[in-house]
Design a protein around this motif. Structure first.
Motif, PDB file in Angstrom:
ATOM      1  N   LEU A 156      -2.508 -11.251  -5.886  1.00 56.73           N
ATOM      2  CA  LEU A 156      -2.813 -11.354  -4.702  1.00 56.73           C
ATOM      3  C   LEU A 156      -4.839 -10.687  -4.155  1.00 56.73           C
TER       4      LEU A 156
ATOM      5  N   VAL B 146      -7.268  -2.175  -4.806  1.00 53.98           N
ATOM      6  CA  VAL B 146      -6.188  -3.634  -5.280  1.00 53.98           C
ATOM      7  C   VAL B 146      -6.528  -4.143  -5.830  1.00 53.98           C
TER       8      VAL B 146
ATOM      9  N   VAL C 208      -2.903  -0.517  -5.664  1.00 60.40           N
ATOM     10  CA  VAL C 208      -1.895  -1.494  -4.569  1.00 60.40           C
ATOM     11  C   VAL C 208      -1.513  -2.372  -5.977  1.00 60.40           C
ATOM     12  N   ASN C 209      -0.570  -2.556  -6.467  1.00 60.12           N
ATOM     13  CA  ASN C 209      -0.958  -3.871  -7.006  1.00 60.12           C
ATOM     14  C   ASN C 209       0.186  -4.535  -7.065  1.00 60.12           C
ATOM     15  N   THR C 210      -0.786  -5.442  -6.272  1.00 58.95           N
ATOM     16  CA  THR C 210      -0.287  -7.323  -5.536  1.00 58.95           C
ATOM     17  C   THR C 210       0.352  -8.026  -5.919  1.00 58.95           C
ATOM     18  N   CYS C 211       1.149  -8.884  -4.710  1.00 60.14           N
ATOM     19  CA  CYS C 211       2.008  -9.782  -5.051  1.00 60.14           C
ATOM     20  C   CYS C 211       1.577 -10.973  -4.414  1.00 60.14           C
TER      21      CYS C 211
ATOM     22  N   LEU D  69       3.817  -3.754  -6.499  1.00 62.00           N
ATOM     23  CA  LEU D  69       4.589  -5.064  -6.375  1.00 62.00           C
ATOM     24  C   LEU D  69       4.732  -5.963  -6.649  1.00 62.00           C
ATOM     25  N   GLY D  70       5.411  -7.026  -6.433  1.00 60.43           N
ATOM     26  CA  GLY D  70       5.465  -8.224  -7.257  1.00 60.43           C
ATOM     27  C   GLY D  70       7.251  -8.352  -8.492  1.00 60.43           C
TER      28      GLY D  70
ATOM     29  N   GLU E 226       3.641  -8.988   2.504  1.00 59.56           N
ATOM     30  CA  GLU E 226       4.179  -7.537   2.184  1.00 59.56           C
ATOM     31  C   GLU E 226       3.015  -6.693   1.962  1.00 59.56           C
ATOM     32  N   SER E 227       2.257  -7.223   0.500  1.00 65.72           N
ATOM     33  CA  SER E 227       1.195  -6.816   0.112  1.00 65.72           C
ATOM     34  C   SER E 227       0.212  -6.191   1.166  1.00 65.72           C
TER      35      SER E 227
ATOM     36  N   THR F 113       1.030  -3.025   3.007  1.00 61.35           N
ATOM     37  CA  THR F 113       1.401  -2.337   1.994  1.00 61.35           C
ATOM     38  C   THR F 113      -0.186  -1.491   1.836  1.00 61.35           C
TER      39      THR F 113
END
Length: 288
Positions: free
Chosen positions: A81, A77, A48-51, A13-14, A60-61, A64
């Motif tokens: 984030l 994670v 999960v690569n977050t924003c 994400l991001g 959204e993160s 997910t």
């Protein structure tokens, strides 16, 4: 790659900088014999690569992560984030690990701990340019991380830290590798592209026998970049504009074919606020 290797699902994400982080992690996973699978059910683990830049990205993160936990159960994670680990861990205490951005080594340590896999260099082959999540004709090239500005509307420095520029010879080596792999368009990205090299005091390095200062103008003029057709240089200019980057590009006709897009990063009402500010300034001048 061995068909029976451990399987990892990956959600990225991001922004493009996060995409580059994801590419580096996936490249390392592939190099070590892991398979990347497109769905949760087939995966032995999910990353999960977050924003964490704005509220909608945070939501959204979190959604997910929740989805990955419900459908798989084994989740790591990483990303922006993840730099607020207490927030993530308090909501999802069952996570295997939480790391911040640009944390490939920490992510791989967590993967090794929870899903170890043997590496066979004669079978688990990865292209020299690494694994890319972009279409085959273009790729992102990250030249720095972080930002020294402290804009009131932006939390990037608290997520990614102060400016850290890559040496220009290292950047050009990666650009050359991408060109050799058939990439036709390189998007040069960072948080503050025009500040590239400030933290290095524009250190001079040698690349293919030619001296280059670690600054944006020299990077744009370097030989291998000119082989691209076209090259898009994403250039977010802060209020304190660097004249050497702008005037140099105007002087050098060899750079005239480059497409330079000024990317702004502001709150959703930024354009309207700017227009109102200009209107007030004009009204003040008329009254004066």
């Amino acid at each position: 790659m061995k068909a029976d290797g451990p399987k990892v699902g990956f959600v990225s994400l991001g922004c493009p900088k996060a995409t580059v982080d994801s590419e580096q992690i996936i490249t390392q996973l592939r190099a070590e014999g892991y398979q990347i699978v497109p769905d949760y059910d087939a995966a032995d683990m999910v990353i999960v690569n977050t924003c964490g830049f704005i509220d909608s990205a945070v939501e959204e993160s979190l959604e997910t992560i929740d989805e990955a936990l419900h459908q798989n159960g084994r989740v790591i994670v990483t990303g922006c984030l993840g730099s607020r680990a207490e927030v993530v861990n308090s909501r999802f205490p069952q996570l295997l690990a939480v790391t911040g951005p640009q944390a490939r080594d920490e992510v791989m340590q967590a993967v090794h701990r929870h899903l170890p896999a043997p590496h066979d260099p004669f079978v688990d082959l990865v292209p020299e340019q690494g694994v890319r999540l972009t279409p085959r004709h273009y790729a992102y090239l990250k030249i720095s991380e972080g930002c020294n500005h402290r804009c009131s509307f932006c939390i990037i420095p608290s997520l990614r830290g102060d400016l850290v520029s890559r040496p220009i010879d290292e950047v050009m080596d990666e650009a050359q590798t991408l060109v050799d792999a058939g990439i036709r368009e390189i998007l040069v990205i960072s948080q503050d592209t025009s500040a590239y090299g400030v933290d290095l005091a524009y250190q001079t390095r040698f690349w293919q026998g030619q001296p280059l200062q670690s600054r944006f103008y020299d990077l744009a003029r370097a030989g291998s970049v000119r082989h691209l057709d076209p090259t898009a240089l994403r250039l977010p200019l802060p209020p304190r504009r660097r004249r050497d980057s702008i005037d140099g590009r105007r002087r050098d006709t060899a750079l005239s074919r480059y497409s330079v897009s000024a990317c702004k990063q502001a709150h959703p009402q930024g354009d309207e606020a700017a227009r109102q500010s200009r209107s007030r300034a004009r009204a003040h001048r008329q009254v004066a």
